[in-house]
Write an enzyme that holds these catalytic residues in place. Sequence first.
Site, PDB file in Angstrom:
ATOM      1  N   SER A  33      23.370  24.154  -0.340  1.00  0.00           N
ATOM      2  CA  SER A  33      21.920  23.912  -0.280  1.00  0.00           C
ATOM      3  C   SER A  33      21.583  22.447  -0.534  1.00  0.00           C
ATOM      4  O   SER A  33      20.414  22.079  -0.578  1.00  0.00           O
ATOM      5  CB  SER A  33      21.194  24.797  -1.304  1.00  0.00           C
ATOM      6  OG  SER A  33      21.653  24.523  -2.615  1.00  0.00           O
ATOM      7  N   ASN A 120      20.478  29.308 -12.576  1.00  0.00           N
ATOM      8  CA  ASN A 120      19.376  30.208 -12.218  1.00  0.00           C
ATOM      9  C   ASN A 120      18.066  29.809 -12.899  1.00  0.00           C
ATOM     10  O   ASN A 120      17.012  29.788 -12.266  1.00  0.00           O
ATOM     11  CB  ASN A 120      19.734  31.652 -12.568  1.00  0.00           C
ATOM     12  CG  ASN A 120      20.942  32.127 -11.777  1.00  0.00           C
ATOM     13  OD1 ASN A 120      21.377  31.445 -10.852  1.00  0.00           O
ATOM     14  ND2 ASN A 120      21.488  33.271 -12.144  1.00  0.00           N
ATOM     15  N   HIS A 168     -20.518  35.633  17.548  1.00  0.00           N
ATOM     16  CA  HIS A 168     -19.849  36.067  18.798  1.00  0.00           C
ATOM     17  C   HIS A 168     -19.757  34.924  19.817  1.00  0.00           C
ATOM     18  O   HIS A 168     -19.718  35.161  21.012  1.00  0.00           O
ATOM     19  CB  HIS A 168     -20.571  37.251  19.440  1.00  0.00           C
ATOM     20  CG  HIS A 168     -20.925  38.342  18.490  1.00  0.00           C
ATOM     21  ND1 HIS A 168     -20.083  39.411  18.230  1.00  0.00           N
ATOM     22  CD2 HIS A 168     -22.010  38.535  17.679  1.00  0.00           C
ATOM     23  CE1 HIS A 168     -20.646  40.216  17.324  1.00  0.00           C
ATOM     24  NE2 HIS A 168     -21.812  39.690  16.970  1.00  0.00           N
ATOM     25  N   SER A 289      -2.941  11.519  28.947  1.00  0.00           N
ATOM     26  CA  SER A 289      -2.040  12.343  29.741  1.00  0.00           C
ATOM     27  C   SER A 289      -1.151  11.426  30.563  1.00  0.00           C
ATOM     28  O   SER A 289      -1.580  10.364  31.007  1.00  0.00           O
ATOM     29  CB  SER A 289      -2.848  13.240  30.675  1.00  0.00           C
ATOM     30  OG  SER A 289      -2.073  13.623  31.793  1.00  0.00           O
ATOM     31  N   LYS A 295      -7.703  11.696  31.142  1.00  0.00           N
ATOM     32  CA  LYS A 295      -7.649  12.610  30.004  1.00  0.00           C
ATOM     33  C   LYS A 295      -7.686  11.913  28.647  1.00  0.00           C
ATOM     34  O   LYS A 295      -7.135  10.838  28.452  1.00  0.00           O
ATOM     35  CB  LYS A 295      -6.363  13.459  30.069  1.00  0.00           C
ATOM     36  CG  LYS A 295      -6.358  14.517  31.140  1.00  0.00           C
ATOM     37  CD  LYS A 295      -7.423  15.598  30.967  1.00  0.00           C
ATOM     38  CE  LYS A 295      -7.063  16.583  29.882  1.00  0.00           C
ATOM     39  NZ  LYS A 295      -5.904  17.402  30.228  1.00  0.00           N
ATOM     40  N   GLU A 302      -5.488  19.985  17.707  1.00  0.00           N
ATOM     41  CA  GLU A 302      -4.623  21.037  18.254  1.00  0.00           C
ATOM     42  C   GLU A 302      -3.401  21.262  17.361  1.00  0.00           C
ATOM     43  O   GLU A 302      -2.985  22.394  17.118  1.00  0.00           O
ATOM     44  CB  GLU A 302      -4.172  20.665  19.671  1.00  0.00           C
ATOM     45  CG  GLU A 302      -5.300  20.718  20.674  1.00  0.00           C
ATOM     46  CD  GLU A 302      -4.873  20.174  22.032  1.00  0.00           C
ATOM     47  OE1 GLU A 302      -4.899  20.931  22.996  1.00  0.00           O
ATOM     48  OE2 GLU A 302      -4.500  18.985  22.116  1.00  0.00           O
ATOM     49  N   TYR A 329      18.642  37.371 -10.330  1.00  0.00           N
ATOM     50  CA  TYR A 329      18.886  36.363  -9.307  1.00  0.00           C
ATOM     51  C   TYR A 329      19.812  36.898  -8.217  1.00  0.00           C
ATOM     52  O   TYR A 329      20.790  37.585  -8.500  1.00  0.00           O
ATOM     53  CB  TYR A 329      19.509  35.101  -9.933  1.00  0.00           C
ATOM     54  CG  TYR A 329      19.813  34.030  -8.902  1.00  0.00           C
ATOM     55  CD1 TYR A 329      18.829  33.137  -8.498  1.00  0.00           C
ATOM     56  CD2 TYR A 329      21.074  33.949  -8.304  1.00  0.00           C
ATOM     57  CE1 TYR A 329      19.092  32.182  -7.532  1.00  0.00           C
ATOM     58  CE2 TYR A 329      21.345  32.998  -7.330  1.00  0.00           C
ATOM     59  CZ  TYR A 329      20.345  32.117  -6.950  1.00  0.00           C
ATOM     60  OH  TYR A 329      20.602  31.179  -5.992  1.00  0.00           O
TER      61      TYR A 329
END
Length: 474
Positions: A33, A120, A168, A289, A295, A302, A329
């Site tokens: 890890s 642990n 709506h 774009s 564009k 986004e 654990y």
Amino acid sequence: MTRQPDTPENAPRLWGGRFQGSMDEIVERLNNSFRFDVRLWRQDIAGSIAHATMLGEAQIIPAEEAQQIVSGLRDIEQGIADGTLTFDPAAEDIHSAVEALLRQRIGPVAGKLHTARSRNDQVATDTRLYLREVIGQVDALLYEIQRTLTRLARQELDPPTLLPGYTHLQHAQPVLLSHHLLAYFWMFQRDRERLADALKRVNRLPLGAGALAGTSFPIRRERVAELLGFAQIAENSMDAVSDRDYALEFLSAAAIISMHCSRLAEELILWNSPEFGFVQLDDSVTTGSSIMPQKKNPDVAELARAKTGRIYGDLLALLTVMKGLPLTYNKDMQEDKEPLFDAVDTLLLTLPAFEKTLATAQFQRERMRAALRGDFSTATDLADLLVRRGMAFRDAHHLVGRIVRHCIEQGIALEELGSETLASFAPEFGTDAGEYATLLASVEARRARGGTAPEAVREQLLHAEKLLESMPAS
Ligand code: ARG
């Protein structure tokens, strides 16, 4: 290829003694890890310094050796920070890596550090220390977004910018843009409260639980808690090593934060479309774009929307890892870190970019106002007027519905009808009903606390600003 069995002297591994054979390379890679938990190096060293200090004070190890360990750990911290030292990348995990470096520096006495401790309880301590910091960072970013929202709300208040309020995604009633923006302020406020609440449970010390059953050494857990700034101590050693609620709570809060960003991002994307035209996003937060020269795409919004799916995935991954684990654990729990770190990285990257998108947005007041023209969004106000003048709400609702149909058939707007025509539908309208059908009258009427009237929004904004002052970024 396989490696030689470890001895305490050559060990990047902490558990060679029992083994004669050596670990298969593919198993070693699976088990390892270090590549991700190396990020906990500061917390691991801090936890070890506190533990060693306590061991010395409680005379579990000689004070002088504790001192050697502590100063060795401090040197390592310094060396890693300034780049003069590096961890052995072959180490199994960060805990092994730190101990191996310590052994290199101070010799076999390094082996006493792990007295009365297990990896642990150590790893749970490291992760909690890490989350404590991260919660502060995320809180600070949410604070910035809130500040931007209040600034924009103030900017759009005088004169008030109106736009359609939707249900709506249909025009419902006119609202103030400031009111709309402040709705998000309260979402992020709850997010910050959720983080602050989660922090209370993160801030408990697992160290001292040992592997699972506690320890036979006379440790002083309160002292370690004090040294590390933990407010409380985990009460049950078995719970302490096997609980991952703190990570799950953070991930849940992260998922909700991200969901809130995503909703606002979605609105910015819609509003930035030519059909809405309610906002223009700044060049600095949009992209072009490669094929369509015209564009200008709302990429930050986004991505903020999309990253939400990723954070939900992180939450679900850990929930699923945990669901079938018997106490205490299990190695499965090593899989808590990548989702946790991924959610942290995602938030720390996305939130500031999102704040910039918001801060530089140009609201198109005229387009918002134009969208309200002839949209019947003051129909409720006319019904309310009839109710105030004695009609039952159901009847008023039906009647105004008929008026709306009349307007649609005639191709006119509700606000163009005029008092006289309204009165011809029902005497209850009286002689001045036309004044109630205007947009400004509609918003101004919603004066009750929490409503969209400019004076109610001004109060809301004051309340929000005060809250920000009383809850500065942590
Ligand atoms: N790398 C481990 C983890 O992240 C540390 C704890 C290992 N404990 C053990 N018993 N193997 O969970």
